[in-house]
Write a protein that holds these residues in place. Structure first.
Motif, PDB file in Angstrom:
ATOM      1  N   LEU A 233       8.317   9.365  14.902  1.00  0.00           N
ATOM      2  CA  LEU A 233       6.751   9.451  14.070  1.00  0.00           C
ATOM      3  C   LEU A 233       6.660   9.822  12.794  1.00  0.00           C
ATOM      4  N   VAL A 234       6.808  11.072  12.850  1.00  0.00           N
ATOM      5  CA  VAL A 234       6.567  11.340  11.102  1.00  0.00           C
ATOM      6  C   VAL A 234       6.387  10.104  10.144  1.00  0.00           C
ATOM      7  N   ASP A 235       7.929   9.303  10.587  1.00  0.00           N
ATOM      8  CA  ASP A 235       8.404   8.447   9.474  1.00  0.00           C
ATOM      9  C   ASP A 235       7.167   7.012   9.398  1.00  0.00           C
ATOM     10  N   ARG A 236       6.962   6.694  10.819  1.00  0.00           N
ATOM     11  CA  ARG A 236       5.949   5.840  11.398  1.00  0.00           C
ATOM     12  C   ARG A 236       5.023   6.628  10.472  1.00  0.00           C
ATOM     13  N   ILE A 237       4.016   6.954  10.533  1.00  0.00           N
ATOM     14  CA  ILE A 237       2.830   8.330   9.829  1.00  0.00           C
ATOM     15  C   ILE A 237       2.834   7.840   8.329  1.00  0.00           C
ATOM     16  N   ALA A 238       4.477   8.735   7.471  1.00  0.00           N
ATOM     17  CA  ALA A 238       4.149   8.166   6.181  1.00  0.00           C
ATOM     18  C   ALA A 238       4.452   6.420   5.997  1.00  0.00           C
ATOM     19  N   GLY A 239       5.095   5.339   6.485  1.00  0.00           N
ATOM     20  CA  GLY A 239       4.670   4.980   6.564  1.00  0.00           C
ATOM     21  C   GLY A 239       3.486   3.597   6.103  1.00  0.00           C
ATOM     22  N   GLY A 240       2.430   4.665   7.623  1.00  0.00           N
ATOM     23  CA  GLY A 240       1.037   4.017   7.238  1.00  0.00           C
ATOM     24  C   GLY A 240       0.932   4.568   6.095  1.00  0.00           C
ATOM     25  N   LEU A 241       0.296   5.785   5.710  1.00  0.00           N
ATOM     26  CA  LEU A 241      -0.083   6.163   4.387  1.00  0.00           C
ATOM     27  C   LEU A 241       0.206   5.315   3.292  1.00  0.00           C
ATOM     28  N   TYR A 242       2.032   5.273   2.661  1.00  0.00           N
ATOM     29  CA  TYR A 242       2.393   4.050   1.522  1.00  0.00           C
ATOM     30  C   TYR A 242       1.732   3.833   2.299  1.00  0.00           C
ATOM     31  N   GLY A 243       2.331   2.272   2.918  1.00  0.00           N
ATOM     32  CA  GLY A 243       1.599   0.906   3.373  1.00  0.00           C
ATOM     33  C   GLY A 243       0.179   1.116   2.637  1.00  0.00           C
TER      34      GLY A 243
ATOM     35  N   VAL B 242      -2.270   0.216 -14.721  1.00  0.00           N
ATOM     36  CA  VAL B 242      -0.186  -0.128 -14.475  1.00  0.00           C
ATOM     37  C   VAL B 242       0.052  -0.115 -13.700  1.00  0.00           C
ATOM     38  N   ALA B 243       1.903  -1.698 -14.110  1.00  0.00           N
ATOM     39  CA  ALA B 243       1.815  -1.950 -12.414  1.00  0.00           C
ATOM     40  C   ALA B 243       2.181  -0.569 -11.765  1.00  0.00           C
ATOM     41  N   GLY B 244       2.224  -1.154  -9.965  1.00  0.00           N
ATOM     42  CA  GLY B 244       2.119   0.061  -9.210  1.00  0.00           C
ATOM     43  C   GLY B 244       1.354   1.266  -9.208  1.00  0.00           C
ATOM     44  N   GLN B 245       0.365   1.587  -9.971  1.00  0.00           N
ATOM     45  CA  GLN B 245      -0.984   2.032  -9.792  1.00  0.00           C
ATOM     46  C   GLN B 245      -2.182   1.408  -8.755  1.00  0.00           C
ATOM     47  N   VAL B 246      -1.731   3.097  -7.760  1.00  0.00           N
ATOM     48  CA  VAL B 246      -3.289   2.885  -6.444  1.00  0.00           C
ATOM     49  C   VAL B 246      -4.668   2.595  -7.698  1.00  0.00           C
ATOM     50  N   THR B 247      -5.700   2.372  -6.823  1.00  0.00           N
ATOM     51  CA  THR B 247      -7.202   2.321  -6.785  1.00  0.00           C
ATOM     52  C   THR B 247      -7.635   3.566  -5.970  1.00  0.00           C
ATOM     53  N   ASP B 248      -9.079   3.232  -5.911  1.00  0.00           N
ATOM     54  CA  ASP B 248      -9.746   4.244  -5.106  1.00  0.00           C
ATOM     55  C   ASP B 248      -9.797   4.340  -3.906  1.00  0.00           C
ATOM     56  N   ASP B 249      -9.166   3.100  -3.137  1.00  0.00           N
ATOM     57  CA  ASP B 249      -8.695   2.765  -2.111  1.00  0.00           C
ATOM     58  C   ASP B 249      -7.659   4.215  -1.265  1.00  0.00           C
ATOM     59  N   THR B 250      -6.354   4.051  -2.073  1.00  0.00           N
ATOM     60  CA  THR B 250      -5.467   4.856  -1.416  1.00  0.00           C
ATOM     61  C   THR B 250      -5.970   6.836  -1.596  1.00  0.00           C
ATOM     62  N   GLN B 251      -6.915   7.149  -3.153  1.00  0.00           N
ATOM     63  CA  GLN B 251      -7.175   7.829  -3.172  1.00  0.00           C
ATOM     64  C   GLN B 251      -8.267   8.643  -2.094  1.00  0.00           C
ATOM     65  N   GLN B 252      -8.811   7.645  -1.592  1.00  0.00           N
ATOM     66  CA  GLN B 252      -9.539   8.068  -0.722  1.00  0.00           C
ATOM     67  C   GLN B 252      -9.469   8.462   0.649  1.00  0.00           C
ATOM     68  N   THR B 253      -8.311   7.402   0.963  1.00  0.00           N
ATOM     69  CA  THR B 253      -7.597   7.476   2.156  1.00  0.00           C
ATOM     70  C   THR B 253      -6.845   9.139   2.300  1.00  0.00           C
ATOM     71  N   GLU B 254      -6.149   9.233   0.586  1.00  0.00           N
ATOM     72  CA  GLU B 254      -5.517  10.989   1.057  1.00  0.00           C
ATOM     73  C   GLU B 254      -6.316  11.725   1.046  1.00  0.00           C
ATOM     74  N   VAL B 255      -7.680  11.111   0.409  1.00  0.00           N
ATOM     75  CA  VAL B 255      -8.632  12.572   0.185  1.00  0.00           C
ATOM     76  C   VAL B 255      -9.230  12.767   2.458  1.00  0.00           C
TER      77      VAL B 255
ATOM     78  N   ARG C  62       5.746   5.821  -6.027  1.00  0.00           N
ATOM     79  CA  ARG C  62       6.001   7.427  -6.573  1.00  0.00           C
ATOM     80  C   ARG C  62       5.804   8.006  -7.607  1.00  0.00           C
ATOM     81  N   SER C  63       6.366   7.611  -8.302  1.00  0.00           N
ATOM     82  CA  SER C  63       6.359   7.754  -9.903  1.00  0.00           C
ATOM     83  C   SER C  63       5.017   7.739 -10.663  1.00  0.00           C
ATOM     84  N   VAL C  64       4.233   6.472 -10.747  1.00  0.00           N
ATOM     85  CA  VAL C  64       3.212   5.874 -11.018  1.00  0.00           C
ATOM     86  C   VAL C  64       2.552   6.967 -10.256  1.00  0.00           C
ATOM     87  N   ASN C  65       2.164   7.173  -9.236  1.00  0.00           N
ATOM     88  CA  ASN C  65       1.235   7.870  -8.563  1.00  0.00           C
ATOM     89  C   ASN C  65       0.972   9.672  -7.990  1.00  0.00           C
ATOM     90  N   GLU C  66       0.083  10.101  -8.453  1.00  0.00           N
ATOM     91  CA  GLU C  66       0.702  11.847  -8.005  1.00  0.00           C
ATOM     92  C   GLU C  66       0.135  11.548  -6.096  1.00  0.00           C
TER      93      GLU C  66
END
Length: 334
Positions: free
Chosen positions: A7-17, A60-73, A316-320
């Motif tokens: 379950l943790v793997d699937r949830i992490a997969g969804g977030l990182y996805g 930069v390559a691999g940088q996320v936008t507000d989509d990921t940031q708002q998901t994290e919020v 992981r390296s590009v984004n906090e």
């Protein structure tokens, strides 16, 4: 793998996805399909934002936008509200996030979110701030709701939580339906044995969501999603699939286009996050948002282990990101 670790793997997969599809789609964000193909040819890896791009110049390559940031919020707000969506808390957290990073300046936010967040700052009620939001901002950040609410609890519970997440910025029938489509696919994906198993739960959630919220003009999310899935099932060539999806369903910031396109790409990719992220990046239109939704669905279905190690390491390296911390916390509520 124990049921708990799975379950943790699937949830992490969804977030990182979400982050995966977002960052892969970032370079061509809001470019037409023809312009994207002329400039890039075919995007097959993380690329930086093009010089002069009106949103992602300097990314930069691999940088996320507000989509990921708002998901994290949203994910963080769910944890802090003991596993549920508290619309008032979420609204407060969105404003705090936007003010902290200066998101309301320039073209970073979508139109509905920008308008709503200013209303929240001005002290307006959530009944006012989300009254007319019909673009894809609610659907783009809804993945955490699908991760914590199981469809085995019934579609009513899922839709109820989606509605709470939509209240601050997107309380319209169109936006709620699109967000329910994505959340339903994510929720079903965690327990699904095949990527096609996500289709009916997603459509059922979207149909129920379409009956809630202020009524605005817009095509049916459900009918558009059915059309997108049909396109996915009929095509075997990637470019032909993407072109037909772009031409017929659409790929703009409209919820009625972006959310159905995301479901169609997730189905066409057979739940493979790497394949999904690259397909979405080459669609044209709102590539980062459609990629975030589609690859979030695939990540929840396939798990974190399905994301290539090199791509995950770069993200992981590009984004906090705090997804490694959030995934086990969210798992306790499902």
């Amino acid at each position: 793998m124990t049921p708990e670790s799975r379950l943790v793997d699937r949830i992490a997969g969804g977030l990182y996805g979400v982050a995966y599809g977002d960052a892969m789609g970032m370079p061509g964000e809001l470019w037409s399909r023809r312009k994207l193909l002329d400039h890039f040819g075919w995007i097959d890896e993380f690329l930086p934002g093009p010089d002069g791009h009106f949103v992602v110049d300097g990314f930069v390559a691999g940088q996320v936008t507000d989509d990921t940031q708002q998901t994290e919020v949203l994910a963080r707000a769910i944890v802090d509200a003991d596993g549920r969506v508290d619309a008032d808390l979420y609204a407060q957290r969105l404003v705090e996030w936007a003010d902290r990073i200066g998101a309301s300046e320039g073209n970073f936010l979508g139109p509905s979110s920008a308008r709503a967040l200013q209303g929240i700052r001005d002290g307006k009620s959530l009944a006012e701030t989300g009254a007319s939001g019909d673009t894809n901002g609610a659907a783009m950040r809804i993945v955490p709701v699908g991760l914590v609410v199981s469809m085995s609890d019934g579609v009513d519970r899922l839709v109820e939580q989606v509605v709470e997440a939509c209240r601050p910025t997107h309380y319209t029938d169109v936006a709620i339906s699109g967000a329910c489509l994505v959340a339903g696919a994510v929720s079903a994906g965690i327990d699904a044995s095949s990527s096609v198993d996500i289709i009916e739960p997603a459509l059922a959630a979207a149909a129920q969501g379409a009956t809630i919220g202020n009524t605005v003009m817009g095509a049916s999310v459900v009918r558009r999603a059915e059309l997108g899935v049909d396109i996915a099932r009929r095509n075997t060539d990637d470019n032909e699939f993407l072109q037909e999806l772009y031409d017929v369903v659409g790929a703009t910031v409209a919820t009625t286009e972006a959310a159905p396109a995301a479901l169609a790409i997730a189905v066409y990719a057979s739940g493979d996050p790497a394949r999904c992220a690259r397909l979405a990046a080459n669609l044209g239109g709102d590539t980062d948002t459609i990629g975030a939704m589609a690859t979030g669905i695939c990540g929840a279905f396939a798990g974190l282990g399905a994301i290539p190690a090199d791509d995950l390491a770069l993200l992981r390296s590009v984004n906090e990101l705090t997804f490694d911390e959030l995934a086990p916390q969210l798992a306790t509520y499902r």
